[in-house]
Design a protein around this motif. Sequence first.
Motif, PDB file in Angstrom:
ATOM      1  N   THR A  32      35.788   1.691 -41.840  1.00 48.43           N
ATOM      2  CA  THR A  32      36.122   0.273 -42.004  1.00 48.43           C
ATOM      3  C   THR A  32      37.597   0.117 -42.333  1.00 48.43           C
ATOM      4  OG1 THR A  32      35.477  -1.764 -43.161  1.00 48.43           O
ATOM      5  CG2 THR A  32      35.473   0.251 -44.463  1.00 48.43           C
ATOM      6  N   THR A  33      38.010  -1.133 -42.643  1.00 52.00           N
ATOM      7  CA  THR A  33      39.393  -1.423 -43.014  1.00 52.00           C
ATOM      8  C   THR A  33      39.838  -0.519 -44.176  1.00 52.00           C
ATOM      9  OG1 THR A  33      38.807  -3.721 -42.591  1.00 52.00           O
ATOM     10  CG2 THR A  33      40.942  -3.322 -43.620  1.00 52.00           C
ATOM     11  N   GLY A  34      40.989   0.094 -44.036  1.00 52.10           N
ATOM     12  CA  GLY A  34      41.549   0.878 -45.149  1.00 52.10           C
ATOM     13  C   GLY A  34      40.739   2.108 -45.495  1.00 52.10           C
ATOM     14  N   TRP A  86      29.938  -7.486 -58.122  1.00 53.37           N
ATOM     15  CA  TRP A  86      29.911  -6.019 -58.153  1.00 53.37           C
ATOM     16  C   TRP A  86      30.518  -5.370 -56.912  1.00 53.37           C
ATOM     17  CZ3 TRP A  86      29.503  -4.320 -62.865  1.00 53.37           C
ATOM     18  CH2 TRP A  86      28.911  -5.163 -63.804  1.00 53.37           C
ATOM     19  N   HIS A  87      31.277  -6.146 -56.130  1.00 47.82           N
ATOM     20  CA  HIS A  87      31.998  -5.559 -54.970  1.00 47.82           C
ATOM     21  C   HIS A  87      32.983  -6.586 -54.423  1.00 47.82           C
ATOM     22  CE1 HIS A  87      31.968  -2.910 -51.170  1.00 47.82           C
ATOM     23  NE2 HIS A  87      32.883  -3.853 -50.965  1.00 47.82           N
ATOM     24  N   VAL A  88      34.261  -6.377 -54.673  1.00 50.02           N
ATOM     25  CA  VAL A  88      35.239  -7.328 -54.148  1.00 50.02           C
ATOM     26  C   VAL A  88      36.538  -6.617 -53.777  1.00 50.02           C
ATOM     27  CG1 VAL A  88      36.285  -7.937 -56.400  1.00 50.02           C
ATOM     28  CG2 VAL A  88      36.277  -9.619 -54.549  1.00 50.02           C
ATOM     29  N   HIS A  89      37.227  -7.179 -52.771  1.00 52.99           N
ATOM     30  CA  HIS A  89      38.556  -6.696 -52.383  1.00 52.99           C
ATOM     31  C   HIS A  89      39.570  -7.724 -52.855  1.00 52.99           C
ATOM     32  CE1 HIS A  89      36.866  -3.591 -49.692  1.00 52.99           C
ATOM     33  NE2 HIS A  89      35.888  -4.464 -49.595  1.00 52.99           N
ATOM     34  N   LEU A  90      40.390  -7.332 -53.823  1.00 55.01           N
ATOM     35  CA  LEU A  90      41.394  -8.273 -54.340  1.00 55.01           C
ATOM     36  C   LEU A  90      42.770  -8.042 -53.740  1.00 55.01           C
ATOM     37  CD1 LEU A  90      40.450  -8.541 -58.149  1.00 55.01           C
ATOM     38  CD2 LEU A  90      39.808 -10.060 -56.265  1.00 55.01           C
ATOM     39  N   PRO A 134      39.054  -0.004 -54.023  1.00 53.39           N
ATOM     40  CA  PRO A 134      40.330   0.722 -54.101  1.00 53.39           C
ATOM     41  C   PRO A 134      41.005   0.957 -52.755  1.00 53.39           C
ATOM     42  CG  PRO A 134      38.530   2.292 -54.040  1.00 53.39           C
ATOM     43  CD  PRO A 134      37.902   0.932 -53.860  1.00 53.39           C
ATOM     44  N   ASN A 135      40.577   0.244 -51.696  1.00 55.45           N
ATOM     45  CA  ASN A 135      41.135   0.552 -50.364  1.00 55.45           C
ATOM     46  C   ASN A 135      42.470  -0.155 -50.139  1.00 55.45           C
ATOM     47  OD1 ASN A 135      39.752  -1.949 -50.195  1.00 55.45           O
ATOM     48  ND2 ASN A 135      39.354  -1.710 -48.014  1.00 55.45           N
ATOM     49  N   LEU A 136      43.407   0.159 -51.037  1.00 51.18           N
ATOM     50  CA  LEU A 136      44.774  -0.339 -50.879  1.00 51.18           C
ATOM     51  C   LEU A 136      45.532   0.655 -50.009  1.00 51.18           C
ATOM     52  CD1 LEU A 136      45.540  -1.212 -54.625  1.00 51.18           C
ATOM     53  CD2 LEU A 136      44.468  -2.662 -52.876  1.00 51.18           C
ATOM     54  N   SER A 162      33.940  -9.896 -50.732  1.00 49.19           N
ATOM     55  CA  SER A 162      34.998 -10.812 -50.287  1.00 49.19           C
ATOM     56  C   SER A 162      36.194  -9.967 -49.845  1.00 49.19           C
ATOM     57  CB  SER A 162      35.399 -11.742 -51.439  1.00 49.19           C
ATOM     58  OG  SER A 162      36.380 -12.653 -50.989  1.00 49.19           O
ATOM     59  N   ALA A 163      36.620 -10.156 -48.592  1.00 55.25           N
ATOM     60  CA  ALA A 163      37.646  -9.282 -48.010  1.00 55.25           C
ATOM     61  C   ALA A 163      38.633 -10.124 -47.202  1.00 55.25           C
ATOM     62  CB  ALA A 163      36.988  -8.223 -47.123  1.00 55.25           C
ATOM     63  N   PRO A 164      39.633 -10.702 -47.896  1.00 50.75           N
ATOM     64  CA  PRO A 164      40.562 -11.612 -47.217  1.00 50.75           C
ATOM     65  C   PRO A 164      41.495 -10.918 -46.242  1.00 50.75           C
ATOM     66  CG  PRO A 164      41.264 -11.216 -49.492  1.00 50.75           C
ATOM     67  CD  PRO A 164      39.927 -10.565 -49.335  1.00 50.75           C
TER      68      PRO A 164
HETATM   69  C1  NCD Z   1      36.647  -4.667 -45.995  1.00 49.17           C
HETATM   70  C2  NCD Z   1      38.154  -4.878 -46.077  1.00 49.17           C
HETATM   71  O1  NCD Z   1      38.689  -5.686 -45.329  1.00 49.17           O
HETATM   72  O2  NCD Z   1      38.793  -4.249 -46.947  1.00 49.17           O
HETATM   73  N1  NCD Z   1      36.171  -5.275 -44.794  1.00 49.17           N
HETATM   74  C3  NCD Z   1      34.897  -5.665 -44.555  1.00 49.17           C
HETATM   75  O3  NCD Z   1      34.607  -6.055 -43.424  1.00 49.17           O
HETATM   76  N2  NCD Z   1      33.968  -5.658 -45.492  1.00 49.17           N
HETATM   77  C4  NCD Z   1      36.329  -3.232 -46.069  1.00 49.17           C
HETATM   78  C5  NCD Z   1      34.867  -2.950 -46.302  1.00 49.17           C
HETATM   79  O4  NCD Z   1      34.338  -3.196 -47.376  1.00 49.17           O
HETATM   80  O5  NCD Z   1      34.188  -2.473 -45.371  1.00 49.17           O
END
Ligand code: NCD
Length: 345
Positions: A107-109, A13-17, A41-43, A249-251
């Motif tokens: 945070t990031t983005g 329920w929360h991922v950065h792809l 959506p933080n593209l 997950s935030a690669p």
């Molecule tokens: C996320 C990212 O890298 O997009 N980084 C993180 O540390 N979790 C952004 C976020 O969800 O805060």
Amino acid sequence: MTDSLTIRRPDDWHVHLRDGAMLKGVAHHTARQFARAIVMPNLSPPVTTSAAGAAYRERILAALPEGMAFEPLITCYLTDNLDPEEIARGHGEGVFTAAKLYPAHATTGSAHGVTDIANIYSVLERMQAIDMPLLIHGEVTDHEVDIFDREAVFIERILTKVVRDFPQLRIVFEHITTKDAVDFVRDSGPNIAATITPQHLHINRNAMFAGGIRPHAYCLPVAKREFHRLALREAAVSGNPKYFLGTDSAPHSLSAKESACGCAGIFNAPFALESYALVFEEEGALDRLEGFASIHGPNFYKLPLNEGTVTLRKMATPVPESLDCEGTPVSPFHAGEEIGWRFEG
Ligand code: NCD
Ligand code: ZN
């Protein structure tokens, strides 16, 4: 002694792809373990229109190996001046499952994020009316506030007000890291829930300084003191339907992490379920993993439960130091360790 565990197929329920090559490099890790995922959506630029959301969904599907079944659930990035009509349209068209509030520069983005919650009150009004969930990165951005207090202060200054002013709005307090957040969610109405990441169940803030500076243990919200971690573990395994799985997950590339100003984010997708299973096992609560991973989330989002099952086997699984993500090396969570579970599909 349990040597395998079969549960209903879970969701994240929360991922950065991400996008582009990185998307191709990471999406299959999530799709292998999870049927659906709420995709952040933080593209760059962020996903703020229904058209952009629909196009991103197509790019995610195109990035997956042939025949891999996976449903990306797209979120809209809230900005100071987003039109409530656009959000409602995206939701009505089935593109936007939810909308994400990033306080600007949290945070990031998040540079395009919201500078003052008052700026999105008309949007929140509309979301409440159409029963569209609001997902919140819950940290204040005031640099006068100690980084370890930013979540607790967000509850006090912002979240309490939003919950009071929009009593019917469904809210997911994302990646909670404090006992304050655990308590707030537990004591709020049934329309307030939270996701919990594997890293916040495994590490406390000491992990960032174990024998030297450890950039791969750094994410936002930052890991807190041990008693917060213990409160998160208790919440996750409690069986309370307000808490569910969201990996965050935030690669980031190795070079972006191992830098004088390293990025926040932990890439946990490749061994996500194994990581959660370890926590539930340690807490003597393996029978509650299915609720946390596969049932509480869909119920909160008012989506059907997945059909089918996945199986985890109890066996030593070495986690590599780094994984190649379409040409970019990325360090996974638990790098160099052995996890006692293996996802079998
Ligand atoms: C996320 C990212 O890298 O997009 N980084 C993180 O540390 N979790 C952004 C976020 O969800 O805060
Ligand atoms: Zn996130």
